[in-house]
Write a protein that holds these residues in place. Structure first.
Motif, PDB file in Angstrom:
ATOM      1  N   ALA A  21       0.823  -1.214   0.000  1.00 42.52           N
ATOM      2  CA  ALA A  21       0.000   0.000   0.000  1.00 42.52           C
ATOM      3  C   ALA A  21       0.854   1.261   0.000  1.00 42.52           C
ATOM      4  O   ALA A  21       0.421   2.297  -0.495  1.00 42.52           O
ATOM      5  CB  ALA A  21      -0.939  -0.003   1.203  1.00 42.52           C
ATOM      6  N   SER A  22       2.059   1.170   0.550  1.00 40.53           N
ATOM      7  CA  SER A  22       2.893   2.369   0.684  1.00 40.53           C
ATOM      8  C   SER A  22       4.370   1.992   0.649  1.00 40.53           C
ATOM      9  O   SER A  22       4.735   0.816   0.806  1.00 40.53           O
ATOM     10  CB  SER A  22       2.595   3.079   2.003  1.00 40.53           C
ATOM     11  OG  SER A  22       3.031   2.268   3.096  1.00 40.53           O
ATOM     12  N   LEU A  23       5.212   2.990   0.484  1.00 42.07           N
ATOM     13  CA  LEU A  23       6.654   2.764   0.532  1.00 42.07           C
ATOM     14  C   LEU A  23       7.089   2.294   1.915  1.00 42.07           C
ATOM     15  O   LEU A  23       8.022   1.509   2.043  1.00 42.07           O
ATOM     16  CB  LEU A  23       7.405   4.027   0.115  1.00 42.07           C
ATOM     17  CG  LEU A  23       7.298   4.389  -1.364  1.00 42.07           C
ATOM     18  CD1 LEU A  23       7.921   5.760  -1.637  1.00 42.07           C
ATOM     19  CD2 LEU A  23       7.950   3.334  -2.246  1.00 42.07           C
ATOM     20  N   ALA A  24       6.407   2.751   2.964  1.00 41.15           N
ATOM     21  CA  ALA A  24       6.719   2.304   4.325  1.00 41.15           C
ATOM     22  C   ALA A  24       6.459   0.805   4.467  1.00 41.15           C
ATOM     23  O   ALA A  24       7.251   0.080   5.086  1.00 41.15           O
ATOM     24  CB  ALA A  24       5.919   3.104   5.341  1.00 41.15           C
ATOM     25  N   VAL A  51      11.467  -0.287  -7.855  1.00 41.15           N
ATOM     26  CA  VAL A  51      10.170  -0.023  -7.228  1.00 41.15           C
ATOM     27  C   VAL A  51       9.355   0.852  -8.173  1.00 41.15           C
ATOM     28  O   VAL A  51       9.861   1.848  -8.694  1.00 41.15           O
ATOM     29  CB  VAL A  51      10.374   0.689  -5.869  1.00 41.15           C
ATOM     30  CG1 VAL A  51       9.050   1.010  -5.213  1.00 41.15           C
ATOM     31  CG2 VAL A  51      11.246  -0.183  -4.948  1.00 41.15           C
ATOM     32  N   VAL A  52       8.090   0.454  -8.374  1.00 38.63           N
ATOM     33  CA  VAL A  52       7.228   1.184  -9.305  1.00 38.63           C
ATOM     34  C   VAL A  52       5.909   1.562  -8.642  1.00 38.63           C
ATOM     35  O   VAL A  52       5.431   0.871  -7.740  1.00 38.63           O
ATOM     36  CB  VAL A  52       6.952   0.353 -10.581  1.00 38.63           C
ATOM     37  CG1 VAL A  52       8.244   0.094 -11.347  1.00 38.63           C
ATOM     38  CG2 VAL A  52       6.255  -0.954 -10.269  1.00 38.63           C
ATOM     39  N   HIS A  53       5.369   2.685  -9.099  1.00 44.16           N
ATOM     40  CA  HIS A  53       4.013   3.080  -8.708  1.00 44.16           C
ATOM     41  C   HIS A  53       3.060   2.413  -9.685  1.00 44.16           C
ATOM     42  O   HIS A  53       3.161   2.617 -10.895  1.00 44.16           O
ATOM     43  CB  HIS A  53       3.841   4.606  -8.762  1.00 44.16           C
ATOM     44  CG  HIS A  53       4.624   5.321  -7.712  1.00 44.16           C
ATOM     45  ND1 HIS A  53       4.240   5.362  -6.400  1.00 44.16           N
ATOM     46  CD2 HIS A  53       5.787   6.010  -7.784  1.00 44.16           C
ATOM     47  CE1 HIS A  53       5.114   6.056  -5.700  1.00 44.16           C
ATOM     48  NE2 HIS A  53       6.085   6.452  -6.519  1.00 44.16           N
ATOM     49  N   GLU A  54       2.165   1.599  -9.159  1.00 39.90           N
ATOM     50  CA  GLU A  54       1.214   0.867  -9.991  1.00 39.90           C
ATOM     51  C   GLU A  54       0.022   1.760 -10.356  1.00 39.90           C
ATOM     52  O   GLU A  54      -0.266   2.733  -9.650  1.00 39.90           O
ATOM     53  CB  GLU A  54       0.711  -0.373  -9.241  1.00 39.90           C
ATOM     54  CG  GLU A  54       1.805  -1.357  -8.877  1.00 39.90           C
ATOM     55  CD  GLU A  54       2.304  -2.175 -10.047  1.00 39.90           C
ATOM     56  OE1 GLU A  54       1.765  -2.062 -11.168  1.00 39.90           O
ATOM     57  OE2 GLU A  54       3.241  -2.964  -9.847  1.00 39.90           O
ATOM     58  N   PRO A  55      -0.682   1.447 -11.432  1.00 37.50           N
ATOM     59  CA  PRO A  55      -1.850   2.248 -11.835  1.00 37.50           C
ATOM     60  C   PRO A  55      -2.933   2.329 -10.761  1.00 37.50           C
ATOM     61  O   PRO A  55      -3.675   3.307 -10.701  1.00 37.50           O
ATOM     62  CB  PRO A  55      -2.376   1.512 -13.076  1.00 37.50           C
ATOM     63  CG  PRO A  55      -1.204   0.785 -13.620  1.00 37.50           C
ATOM     64  CD  PRO A  55      -0.374   0.408 -12.430  1.00 37.50           C
ATOM     65  N   ASP A  56      -3.007   1.329  -9.879  1.00 38.81           N
ATOM     66  CA  ASP A  56      -4.025   1.347  -8.823  1.00 38.81           C
ATOM     67  C   ASP A  56      -3.598   2.151  -7.597  1.00 38.81           C
ATOM     68  O   ASP A  56      -4.286   2.185  -6.593  1.00 38.81           O
ATOM     69  CB  ASP A  56      -4.404  -0.081  -8.410  1.00 38.81           C
ATOM     70  CG  ASP A  56      -3.245  -0.857  -7.805  1.00 38.81           C
ATOM     71  OD1 ASP A  56      -2.133  -0.300  -7.659  1.00 38.81           O
ATOM     72  OD2 ASP A  56      -3.445  -2.049  -7.481  1.00 38.81           O
ATOM     73  N   GLY A  57      -2.424   2.807  -7.673  1.00 36.99           N
ATOM     74  CA  GLY A  57      -1.946   3.632  -6.568  1.00 36.99           C
ATOM     75  C   GLY A  57      -1.076   2.886  -5.566  1.00 36.99           C
ATOM     76  O   GLY A  57      -0.532   3.486  -4.642  1.00 36.99           O
TER      77      GLY A  57
END
Length: 99
Positions: free
Chosen positions: A13-16, A44-50
């Protein structure tokens, strides 16, 4: 050992959350499975779903070692591919160090 790319889509859900999983992954890999696999790096990538996903580069004895490591860590580990060869056009850029 064989080189593998492991895809972990939308796993955090988050980088943490990723950071906590990464610490556990490193500990298990280094302390419990060092004769079976080695974590080399992750993109590390940001996915389209956030959510956060990764493409991880590992050396492993086989796919079962990847699955077992993922099971112990509690993260996805079913989507992996043996690397046939590596083509390097340029090395990964170095991250800028704040002045």
């Amino acid at each position: 050992m064989q080189l593998y790319v492991i895809r972990r889509p939308s796993a955090w859900a988050s980088l943490a959350d990723l950071e906590m999983a990464g610490a556990k992954s490193a500990r298990i890999g280094n302390d419990e499975m060092s004769d079976q696999l080695r974590w080399i790096r992750s993109y590390v990538v940001h996915e389209p779903d956030g959510r956060i996903g990764t493409f991880c580069i590992y050396e492993a004895m086989n796919g079962e070692a990847i699955r077992e490591h993922a099971r112990r860590v509690g993260m996805p580990g079913e989507e992996f591919y043996p690397v046939a060869t590596t083509v390097i056009v340029r090395p990964d850029p170095a991250e800028a160090v704040p002045a």
